[in-house]
Motif scaffolding. Sequence first.
Motif, mmCIF file in Angstrom:
data_model
loop_
_atom_site.group_PDB
_atom_site.id
_atom_site.type_symbol
_atom_site.label_atom_id
_atom_site.label_comp_id
_atom_site.label_asym_id
_atom_site.label_seq_id
_atom_site.Cartn_x
_atom_site.Cartn_y
_atom_site.Cartn_z
ATOM 1 N N LYS A 65 13.604 -29.572 49.356
ATOM 2 C CA LYS A 65 12.708 -28.782 48.509
ATOM 3 C C LYS A 65 12.271 -27.519 49.244
ATOM 4 N N GLY A 66 11.956 -27.643 50.513
ATOM 5 C CA GLY A 66 11.575 -26.476 51.308
ATOM 6 C C GLY A 66 12.710 -25.491 51.451
ATOM 7 N N VAL A 67 13.919 -25.996 51.670
ATOM 8 C CA VAL A 67 15.096 -25.139 51.791
ATOM 9 C C VAL A 67 15.350 -24.409 50.475
ATOM 10 N N CYS A 68 15.211 -25.111 49.364
ATOM 11 C CA CYS A 68 15.399 -24.473 48.054
ATOM 12 C C CYS A 68 14.414 -23.328 47.867
ATOM 13 N N HIS B 47 13.596 -17.509 47.375
ATOM 14 C CA HIS B 47 12.969 -16.254 47.757
ATOM 15 C C HIS B 47 13.988 -15.277 48.359
ATOM 16 N N GLY B 48 14.938 -15.795 49.101
ATOM 17 C CA GLY B 48 15.999 -14.946 49.632
ATOM 18 C C GLY B 48 16.807 -14.305 48.519
ATOM 19 N N ALA B 49 17.110 -15.081 47.486
ATOM 20 C CA ALA B 49 17.879 -14.549 46.358
ATOM 21 C C ALA B 49 17.074 -13.491 45.611
ATOM 22 N N VAL C 168 24.739 -10.355 49.698
ATOM 23 C CA VAL C 168 23.662 -11.178 50.274
ATOM 24 C C VAL C 168 23.024 -12.018 49.177
ATOM 25 N N HIS C 169 22.786 -11.401 48.021
ATOM 26 C CA HIS C 169 22.210 -12.125 46.881
ATOM 27 C C HIS C 169 23.089 -13.320 46.494
ATOM 28 N N LYS D 50 22.156 -17.237 46.463
ATOM 29 C CA LYS D 50 22.258 -17.959 45.203
ATOM 30 C C LYS D 50 23.184 -19.165 45.331
ATOM 31 N N ASN D 51 24.318 -18.992 45.997
ATOM 32 C CA ASN D 51 25.247 -20.119 46.188
ATOM 33 C C ASN D 51 24.625 -21.207 47.057
ATOM 34 N N ALA D 52 23.904 -20.798 48.096
ATOM 35 C CA ALA D 52 23.229 -21.776 48.953
ATOM 36 C C ALA D 52 22.151 -22.510 48.164
ATOM 37 N N LEU D 53 21.435 -21.791 47.302
ATOM 38 C CA LEU D 53 20.410 -22.424 46.461
ATOM 39 C C LEU D 53 21.050 -23.434 45.512
ATOM 40 N N ASP D 54 22.144 -23.053 44.871
ATOM 41 C CA ASP D 54 22.834 -23.975 43.955
ATOM 42 C C ASP D 54 23.272 -25.247 44.680
#
Length: 85
Positions: A15-18, A23-25, A34-35, A39-43
């Motif tokens: 949850k913290g990583v998400c 916020h990075g996205a 970078v976006h 976004k891929n890391a969030l998914d």
Amino acid sequence: MSDQAILENLLLMEKGVCDLYMHGAIESAGTQNVHNAFKNALDDSLCMQGDLYKAMTAKGWVTAEQAQQQQMNQVKQKFASATMQ
């Protein structure tokens, strides 16, 4: 440490990583590469979070309560009136 405690810790960490990836996205919207990386890391992290939640639910360590329609309608009305002001 029990399996339940390990999964709870992993879920909290995901949850913290998400949150960080989200916020990075948002902040990197002007730089497409970078976006997309955020976004891929969030998914991926959201999928992992879902898998952890499913595993915990299967073991009976997490239970979900069905919201009543009346409660959902009250929340909808509250936010609908707040956006009209």
